[in-house]
Design a protein around this motif. Structure first.
Motif, PDB file in Angstrom:
ATOM      1  N   LEU A 132       0.792  -1.151   0.003  1.00  0.00           N
ATOM      2  CA  LEU A 132       0.047  -0.060   0.090  1.00  0.00           C
ATOM      3  C   LEU A 132       0.992   1.382   0.070  1.00  0.00           C
ATOM      4  CD1 LEU A 132      -2.942  -1.217   2.454  1.00  0.00           C
ATOM      5  CD2 LEU A 132      -2.903  -1.159   0.001  1.00  0.00           C
ATOM      6  N   ASP A 133       2.128   1.138   0.199  1.00  0.00           N
ATOM      7  CA  ASP A 133       2.996   2.448   0.247  1.00  0.00           C
ATOM      8  C   ASP A 133       3.480   2.605  -1.209  1.00  0.00           C
ATOM      9  OD1 ASP A 133       3.000   2.702   2.804  1.00  0.00           O
ATOM     10  OD2 ASP A 133       4.546   1.105   3.362  1.00  0.00           O
ATOM     11  N   ASN A 134       2.912   1.750  -2.395  1.00  0.00           N
ATOM     12  CA  ASN A 134       3.364   1.988  -3.632  1.00  0.00           C
ATOM     13  C   ASN A 134       2.149   1.900  -4.429  1.00  0.00           C
ATOM     14  OD1 ASN A 134       4.573   1.848  -6.164  1.00  0.00           O
ATOM     15  ND2 ASN A 134       6.202   0.397  -5.671  1.00  0.00           N
ATOM     16  N   PRO A 135       1.694   3.133  -4.613  1.00  0.00           N
ATOM     17  CA  PRO A 135       0.186   3.228  -5.459  1.00  0.00           C
ATOM     18  C   PRO A 135       0.503   2.582  -6.953  1.00  0.00           C
ATOM     19  CG  PRO A 135       0.987   5.464  -4.666  1.00  0.00           C
ATOM     20  CD  PRO A 135       2.032   4.402  -4.165  1.00  0.00           C
ATOM     21  N   ARG A 136       1.493   2.447  -7.247  1.00  0.00           N
ATOM     22  CA  ARG A 136       1.805   2.167  -8.766  1.00  0.00           C
ATOM     23  C   ARG A 136       1.449   0.731  -8.638  1.00  0.00           C
ATOM     24  NH1 ARG A 136       5.634  -0.246 -11.443  1.00  0.00           N
ATOM     25  NH2 ARG A 136       5.841  -0.280 -13.520  1.00  0.00           N
ATOM     26  N   LYS A 137       2.015  -0.066  -7.928  1.00  0.00           N
ATOM     27  CA  LYS A 137       2.117  -1.683  -7.682  1.00  0.00           C
ATOM     28  C   LYS A 137       0.393  -1.945  -7.432  1.00  0.00           C
ATOM     29  CE  LYS A 137       6.582  -2.916  -6.133  1.00  0.00           C
ATOM     30  NZ  LYS A 137       7.466  -3.786  -5.087  1.00  0.00           N
ATOM     31  N   VAL A 138      -0.127  -1.195  -6.328  1.00  0.00           N
ATOM     32  CA  VAL A 138      -1.552  -1.286  -6.099  1.00  0.00           C
ATOM     33  C   VAL A 138      -2.335  -1.338  -7.663  1.00  0.00           C
ATOM     34  CG1 VAL A 138      -3.536  -0.478  -5.023  1.00  0.00           C
ATOM     35  CG2 VAL A 138      -1.510  -0.718  -3.962  1.00  0.00           C
ATOM     36  N   SER A 139      -2.243   0.065  -8.362  1.00  0.00           N
ATOM     37  CA  SER A 139      -2.937   0.080  -9.542  1.00  0.00           C
ATOM     38  C   SER A 139      -2.440  -1.045 -10.730  1.00  0.00           C
ATOM     39  CB  SER A 139      -2.718   1.469 -10.137  1.00  0.00           C
ATOM     40  OG  SER A 139      -3.167   2.401  -9.310  1.00  0.00           O
ATOM     41  N   ALA A 140      -1.450  -1.486 -10.624  1.00  0.00           N
ATOM     42  CA  ALA A 140      -1.075  -2.708 -11.577  1.00  0.00           C
ATOM     43  C   ALA A 140      -1.795  -3.810 -11.142  1.00  0.00           C
ATOM     44  CB  ALA A 140       0.443  -2.757 -11.575  1.00  0.00           C
ATOM     45  N   ALA A 141      -1.916  -4.001  -9.846  1.00  0.00           N
ATOM     46  CA  ALA A 141      -2.717  -5.149  -9.435  1.00  0.00           C
ATOM     47  C   ALA A 141      -4.133  -5.186  -9.936  1.00  0.00           C
ATOM     48  CB  ALA A 141      -2.331  -5.321  -7.950  1.00  0.00           C
ATOM     49  N   LYS A 142      -4.653  -4.024  -9.572  1.00  0.00           N
ATOM     50  CA  LYS A 142      -6.030  -3.728  -9.951  1.00  0.00           C
ATOM     51  C   LYS A 142      -6.294  -3.852 -11.605  1.00  0.00           C
ATOM     52  CE  LYS A 142      -7.099  -0.475  -6.420  1.00  0.00           C
ATOM     53  NZ  LYS A 142      -7.643   0.961  -6.168  1.00  0.00           N
ATOM     54  N   ALA A 143      -5.384  -3.525 -12.334  1.00  0.00           N
ATOM     55  CA  ALA A 143      -5.316  -3.617 -13.916  1.00  0.00           C
ATOM     56  C   ALA A 143      -5.403  -5.036 -14.218  1.00  0.00           C
ATOM     57  CB  ALA A 143      -4.406  -2.493 -14.509  1.00  0.00           C
ATOM     58  N   VAL A 144      -4.167  -5.790 -13.530  1.00  0.00           N
ATOM     59  CA  VAL A 144      -4.151  -7.149 -13.872  1.00  0.00           C
ATOM     60  C   VAL A 144      -5.488  -7.966 -13.557  1.00  0.00           C
ATOM     61  CG1 VAL A 144      -3.008  -9.202 -13.333  1.00  0.00           C
ATOM     62  CG2 VAL A 144      -1.369  -6.973 -14.103  1.00  0.00           C
ATOM     63  N   ALA A 145      -5.963  -7.537 -12.142  1.00  0.00           N
ATOM     64  CA  ALA A 145      -7.066  -8.351 -11.731  1.00  0.00           C
ATOM     65  C   ALA A 145      -8.346  -8.066 -12.903  1.00  0.00           C
ATOM     66  CB  ALA A 145      -7.428  -8.028 -10.392  1.00  0.00           C
ATOM     67  N   PHE A 146      -8.424  -6.911 -13.421  1.00  0.00           N
ATOM     68  CA  PHE A 146      -9.506  -6.764 -14.114  1.00  0.00           C
ATOM     69  C   PHE A 146      -9.210  -7.616 -15.626  1.00  0.00           C
ATOM     70  CE2 PHE A 146     -10.858  -2.643 -12.006  1.00  0.00           C
ATOM     71  CZ  PHE A 146     -12.345  -3.028 -12.062  1.00  0.00           C
ATOM     72  N   ASP A 147      -7.957  -7.534 -16.061  1.00  0.00           N
ATOM     73  CA  ASP A 147      -7.799  -8.113 -17.228  1.00  0.00           C
ATOM     74  C   ASP A 147      -7.890  -9.745 -16.909  1.00  0.00           C
ATOM     75  OD1 ASP A 147      -6.478  -8.485 -19.874  1.00  0.00           O
ATOM     76  OD2 ASP A 147      -4.543  -9.148 -18.923  1.00  0.00           O
ATOM     77  N   LEU A 148      -7.272 -10.337 -16.067  1.00  0.00           N
ATOM     78  CA  LEU A 148      -7.249 -11.686 -15.909  1.00  0.00           C
ATOM     79  C   LEU A 148      -8.634 -12.106 -15.372  1.00  0.00           C
ATOM     80  CD1 LEU A 148      -5.598 -14.248 -16.193  1.00  0.00           C
ATOM     81  CD2 LEU A 148      -4.882 -13.929 -13.638  1.00  0.00           C
ATOM     82  N   GLY A 149      -9.255 -11.387 -14.473  1.00  0.00           N
ATOM     83  CA  GLY A 149     -10.522 -11.707 -14.107  1.00  0.00           C
ATOM     84  C   GLY A 149     -11.678 -11.778 -15.121  1.00  0.00           C
ATOM     85  N   GLY A 150     -11.502 -11.047 -16.342  1.00  0.00           N
ATOM     86  CA  GLY A 150     -12.388 -11.005 -17.392  1.00  0.00           C
ATOM     87  C   GLY A 150     -12.214 -12.172 -18.347  1.00  0.00           C
ATOM     88  N   LYS A 151     -11.034 -12.646 -18.457  1.00  0.00           N
ATOM     89  CA  LYS A 151     -10.644 -13.862 -19.143  1.00  0.00           C
ATOM     90  C   LYS A 151     -11.296 -14.910 -18.424  1.00  0.00           C
ATOM     91  CE  LYS A 151      -6.545 -12.244 -21.464  1.00  0.00           C
ATOM     92  NZ  LYS A 151      -6.158 -11.129 -20.922  1.00  0.00           N
ATOM     93  N   VAL A 152     -11.376 -15.098 -16.955  1.00  0.00           N
ATOM     94  CA  VAL A 152     -11.872 -16.072 -16.292  1.00  0.00           C
ATOM     95  C   VAL A 152     -13.197 -16.252 -16.572  1.00  0.00           C
ATOM     96  CG1 VAL A 152     -12.138 -16.934 -13.952  1.00  0.00           C
ATOM     97  CG2 VAL A 152      -9.728 -16.447 -14.623  1.00  0.00           C
ATOM     98  N   LEU A 153     -14.060 -14.868 -16.306  1.00  0.00           N
ATOM     99  CA  LEU A 153     -15.312 -15.065 -16.459  1.00  0.00           C
ATOM    100  C   LEU A 153     -15.785 -15.141 -17.885  1.00  0.00           C
ATOM    101  CD1 LEU A 153     -16.339 -11.737 -14.278  1.00  0.00           C
ATOM    102  CD2 LEU A 153     -16.910 -13.961 -13.937  1.00  0.00           C
TER     103      LEU A 153
END
Length: 141
Positions: free
Chosen positions: A42-63
C-alpha cells in the motif's frame, strides 16, 4: 447415473479452467500472479494500480471462459465436444487480447496493464467478457 455424469464433467471442467488461466498467463508478456502478489504494497500506489489492472484483465478472461464453459457443458454432446469448445473459446480470448494490442497502436496494452492503467485493464475485462458471451451463444446444435 446423474451423480457420475456431474462428477465426470466437474473433473474435466476444473482442470480446463486452470489450463485456460495458465494459457492466458503464458501468452502475456507480464507476470500476472507476481503483479497481483505485489499489489498489497500500500506504500506503492503504482503496484496497487498494476494489481487492479491485472485483476480486471485476468478476471475478465476467467469470467469469459466460465460463461463459455457453461454453454459448452449445456450444449455439448459429450466431454470431448465440451473440451473442444472450451479450447476454441480460450484461443479466441487470447486472440482478442492481441487484437486489442494491435488495433490500438497508440496504446500498448502489454505496457499499460502492468504499469497500472486500470482503465485499460477494465476495458480488457469488458472485451473478454463480451467475447465469452458471444462465443457461448455460438455453441448450438
Amino acid at each position: 447415473m446423474y451423480l457420475i455424469n456431474f462428477l465426470m464433467y466437474l473433473g474435466v471442467t476444473i482442470p480446463l479452467m486452470i489450463f485456460s488461466v495458465m494459457l492466458f498467463t503464458f501468452t502475456t508478456p507480464y507476470k500476472e500472479f507476481k503483479i497481483l502478489a505485489d499489489g498489497d504494497d500500500l506504500d506503492n500506489p503504482r503496484k496497487v494500480s498494476a494489481a487492479k489492472a491485472v485483476a480486471f484483465d485476468l478476471g475478465g478472461k476467467v469470467l469469459g471462459t466460465a460463461i463459455l464453459l457453461a454453454s459448452a457443458i449445456y450444449h455439448s454432446i459429450g466431454i470431448w465436444d465440451m473440451i473442444a469448445w472450451t479450447l476454441t473459446g480460450t484461443i479466441s480470448l487470447i486472440i482478442v487480447y492481441w487484437l486489442f494490442e494491435v488495433l490500438t497502436p497508440m496504446l500498448k496494452v502489454r505496457h499499460e496493464i502492468p504499469n497500472g492503467n486500470v482503465a485499460v485493464g477494465f476495458f480488457s475485462f469488458c472485451l473478454s467478457l463480451a467475447t465469452g458471451i458471444l462465443m457461448a451463444s455460438l455453441i448450438s446444435y
